[in-house]
Each structure stands twice: as C-alpha cells, then as structure tokens.
Design an enzyme around this catalytic site. Structure first.
Site, PDB file in Angstrom:
ATOM      1  CG  HIS A 235      -1.850  -1.147   1.293  1.00  0.00           C
ATOM      2  ND1 HIS A 235      -2.540  -1.487   2.432  1.00  0.00           N
ATOM      3  CD2 HIS A 235      -2.232  -2.052   0.363  1.00  0.00           C
ATOM      4  CE1 HIS A 235      -3.291  -2.548   2.196  1.00  0.00           C
ATOM      5  NE2 HIS A 235      -3.114  -2.913   0.947  1.00  0.00           N
TER       6      HIS A 235
ATOM      7  CG  ASP B 118      -4.714   2.368   1.784  1.00  0.00           C
ATOM      8  OD1 ASP B 118      -5.617   2.118   2.594  1.00  0.00           O
ATOM      9  OD2 ASP B 118      -3.524   2.067   1.990  1.00  0.00           O
TER      10      ASP B 118
END
Length: 473
Positions: A25, A121
C-alpha cells in the site's frame, strides 16, 4: 483579507494520504506523491500506522524527496480482537479507532499547509469521517489493485443481498461487467467466508467507496481494456474512476548494490527466472520442497528469494514484517544448494526486485500475483508464472492467464514435475510460452505509453490535480 488570499494561493497545494499497513500500500502511494511533486508541484504528507513502523518502512520513508513528509499515527490497542482476526480486519479496526487522532492531525495540516485533498487507500474508508470533521475540501479513494478488484468491491453490496451462499461453492464463475469470468474459489480471499468479520468489513468499505469524490486506480487501460471501458462511463451514484498507473517503485535509493545483481551480470540474456512471493508471502515447507525440486528439474537458471516456511502461521505470515524469522535455506531439500550452484542463486529474505526485473539476464518471473509485483513485471516486460497465495492474488492470476494472456498457471497440485514443465515452457517454450512472451512485450509498450506526455495515466492525473487546484476554496 485579499492579501491573505493571495498568499494562500502562492502556497503549493498539499495532499494528505492515509496508508493502511503493508508495503504494497505504501509504495504506490509514495510513487503517486512523487509524481504529484515532480509534475505538479504538489507537496504531500504520508500518514502511516504505528503497527507497521518497521525498519524497512522507516528506511523507505526516509528516502523520499523533501516535498513528501511522513507522520505516524499513535498505537492502537487491538487486544480485544480474536487471535485469528484477518489482516483486513486488523487494518480496518485500527483505522476506525484512529479517527479522532487523524482528525486532529488533519486539522493541524489545514492550518500549516494549503490542504486541497485527502486520499485514503482501500481499507481506510472510515477515515473519511476525520477528513470531513477537519474540513478537508475533497476526499478521494486510492485503490492500489486493479479494475477487476475494484469492480468486485463496487458490486459486493448487491451481491451480498442477491447471493445466499459462499463464492467458493458456486458451480459457475462470477460474471461482472468488463471482467474475466472468475471461478468462485478464485474470488479474493476476504470475500470467501460470510461469517468472518472480514467479509462484513469489505461490504462496509464497498459502501463507503461511494462517498469519495473519485477513485484513483493503480492500473492502466491496456491490461484490462473491457473493465476500463465499463468504468470510464459515468454511472449515477458511483464516483468517477481514474486509471493513473502503472505506479511502481522507480528507484532503489542509495543502498549498496546487491550481490545477486553481480551474479546476474554473469548469466546470459533472458536466461534466469526470478522467483519471489512478495514482501509478505511465504510457503509451507512441503510446497517449498516441491518448488525447489521443480526449479532444479527444469534445468533453467533461477534466482529465488527464499523465506522461512509458513507451517506455523499462514501464507501471509510475513505481511507486517518482511524479514524471515529463521534461516530459510535450512528448510530446503538436502543438497539442493550444492547441486544447483552452477545454475541457481538462493537469496534469503530479500532482493531488489525492480533491479532484478530490469536486468538483461532476467527472462521470467514466478510471482504471487500481488498487483505491485505484476505491474513491475509488466513494465519490465517479464512473462509470468502465476502462483497466488492470498488476498486478491488468485483473482489476479485468473485475469492475467485467462484475460490478457501474460502468465502461465501451475497445476493446482504444484508437484515438482508440473513446476518444472511450467518453468521450461515460460522460458523457452514455443507454444503457450511464446504467446505469453509476445503478449507481455505488447503490454510493456502500452504501460510505458500511458505515462508519457499525453498518455492516458498522465492525462487522468492532470485532470484530478486541476480539480484540486482550480476549484480549491
């Protein structure tokens, strides 16, 4: 007031980005921040979680340009969660419990920077509450996976209502607009057990995706053209989708040159298959042995990043810490290192993946199908053998093999003979292997074109930044 407004307009636009745990991520969001800084003069703050404050992460954050700062949110007590809680549940709970701390942090940024947008995210949707409370003008979602994964998530709430059973029990594949048909057992692992809190979290996130002003996706049109076509058409209630990839780690920082690169220097062009299961993946001992013997049996040169096995945990046992816990070479078949020393190199724990993939001696990649690794493989023109482990990797493997044809699948039994046959076919085969190599070369060209001036990814990101800067209030 007018002078104050003029001074504010002269400050560079700033974006805050929440990174839920995992280097998979962090890296694409950091690359997005780099691109924003280099092309648009946008500064950024990467907001991380205390649970992933590893040496690897600290070193990576320290290597970023001056325009990109980072800050860690305080630790959160998750001891009330069951010991078998999934990674997705842990990340989601941690984020939800950090909303008050994040609100304070974002409020501070609104005073010290020209904060034009907030980006979370895929497991950070509850953090939108903090952005609203802090008065951040725009809230975006960053999806680090591909359009297939995004499409599944966007359709999950309606599937949750209409499909009574489990994906793994479906007799027919799942068909969604623009997507390759995905067999039920290959649908992403977080959807596979409706009784697990992880599944409910995913339904929750899917509903909150719709609160974002737009969804930024780390993919490019040519790798999933039908899904790109479907999602490019506006749909009531769904945020617009921007393909801004491929975002991959573009440089190796200032680390000394890895010894494995010196070994690659001595190998013929396109002769080595690179074997790695990402920063968080590991295999059970039995599969490690079959893979080791299969590589030996193939007769092909190989470079394998070996991690200690996952017998005592799960295949994602290294997710929060990429380092092997014990000497991984001790778990290999007896005598393997000596027998393969002329054609193979076994590297414990870590290798500089982008540099290995970029090396002229590397000719293929046996990969877990994590999306970051897939994009790196495509950008460097590497045909793949798909060996998925967890998360959305099985779904990615289907899309890569059955959709765009850039990967071969090993038989599910994964016996040494099957592994050896797949490696030989990928590296030197004139049938499926040759077709995969040709398809990858075409996609490599498309990936690079997307990032050029006037390319699709560059144009998409330009449009997003225009919204941030021209409509800022």
């Amino acid at each position: 007031m007018e002078a104050s407004g003029t001074a504010e307009a002269r400050r560079p636009p700033h974006v805050a980005m929440l990174v839920t745990p995992g280097m998979g991520h962090l890296i694409p969001l950091a690359e997005l921040a780099k691109r924003l800084a280099a092309r648009h003069g946008v500064t950024a703050t990467l907001i991380t979680f205390a649970s992933t404050a590893s040496a690897t992460q600290r070193s990576f954050l320290a290597s970023l340009p001056a325009a990109i700062s980072s800050v860690s949110l305080p630790p959160v007590d998750l001891s009330d969660l069951p010991p078998d809680a999934t990674i997705e549940t842990l990340m989601s709970e941690e984020c939800a419990r950090l909303v008050p701390a994040l609100t304070g942090l974002l409020s501070g940024l609104t005073e010290t920077t020209r904060l034009v947008a907030y980006v979370a995210d895929l497991f950070g949707t509850d953090s939108f509450d903090a952005a609203v409370a802090a008065g951040v003008p725009r809230r975006y979602l960053f999806h680090p996976g591909n359009l297939h994964g995004l499409t599944f998530i966007l359709h999950l709430p309606e599937i949750d209502v209409s499909m009574p059973g489990e994906f793994r029990d479906l007799a027919e594949p799942v068909w969604l607009p623009g997507c390759v048909p995905i067999p039920g057992p290959d649908v992403m692992s977080s959807f596979q057990d409706k009784s697990d809190p992880c599944y409910r979290w995913m339904v929750h996130h899917a509903k909150r995706y719709l609160e974002s002003e737009a969804i930024l996706v780390n993919s490019f049109d040519a790798v999933e053209p039908d899904a790109a076509r479907v999602l490019s058409h506006p749909e009531p209630g769904r945020p617009p989708v921007y393909n801004i990839g491929p975002l991959i780690r573009a440089d190796a920082g200032e680390e000394p040159r890895a010894a494995c690169l010196d070994w690659l220097d001595r190998q013929p062009p396109k002769s080595v298959i690179f074997v790695s299961f990402g920063s968080g993946g590991s295999l059970p001992t039995e599969q490690m042995h079959e893979l080791a013997l299969g590589l030996e049996l193939s007769g092909q040169r190989f470079l394998w990043v070996v991690r200690s096995p996952s017998d005592e945990g799960t295949v994602n046992a290294n997710y929060y810490d990429a380092e092997s816990k014990k000497d991984p070479l001790a778990y290999l078949p007896e005598g393997l290192v000596e027998r393969t020393k002329d054609v193979g190199l076994l590297v414990p724990s870590w290798a500089p993946q982008t540099e290995v993939l970029a090396h002229e001696a590397t000719g293929g990649f046996l990969v877990h199908c994590g999306w970051n690794s897939v994009l790196e493989s495509l950008v460097h023109g590497m045909p793949m053998i798909a060996w998925p482990l967890f998360a959305e990797q099985r779904q990615n493997a289907v899309m890569l093999s059955e959709g765009v044809g850039v990967a071969l699948r090993v038989q599910p039994t994964k016996m040494k003979e099957e592994i050896a046959a797949a490696v030989r076919e990928l590296m030197a085969g004139q049938d499926k292997g040759a077709q995969v190599r040709s398809n990858v070369a075409a996609l490599q060209k498309a990936a690079m074109e997307a990032l050029l001036e006037g390319g699709a990814a560059t144009t998409a990101l330009d449009e997003v930044v225009r919204k941030w800067t021209h409509e800022y209030c």
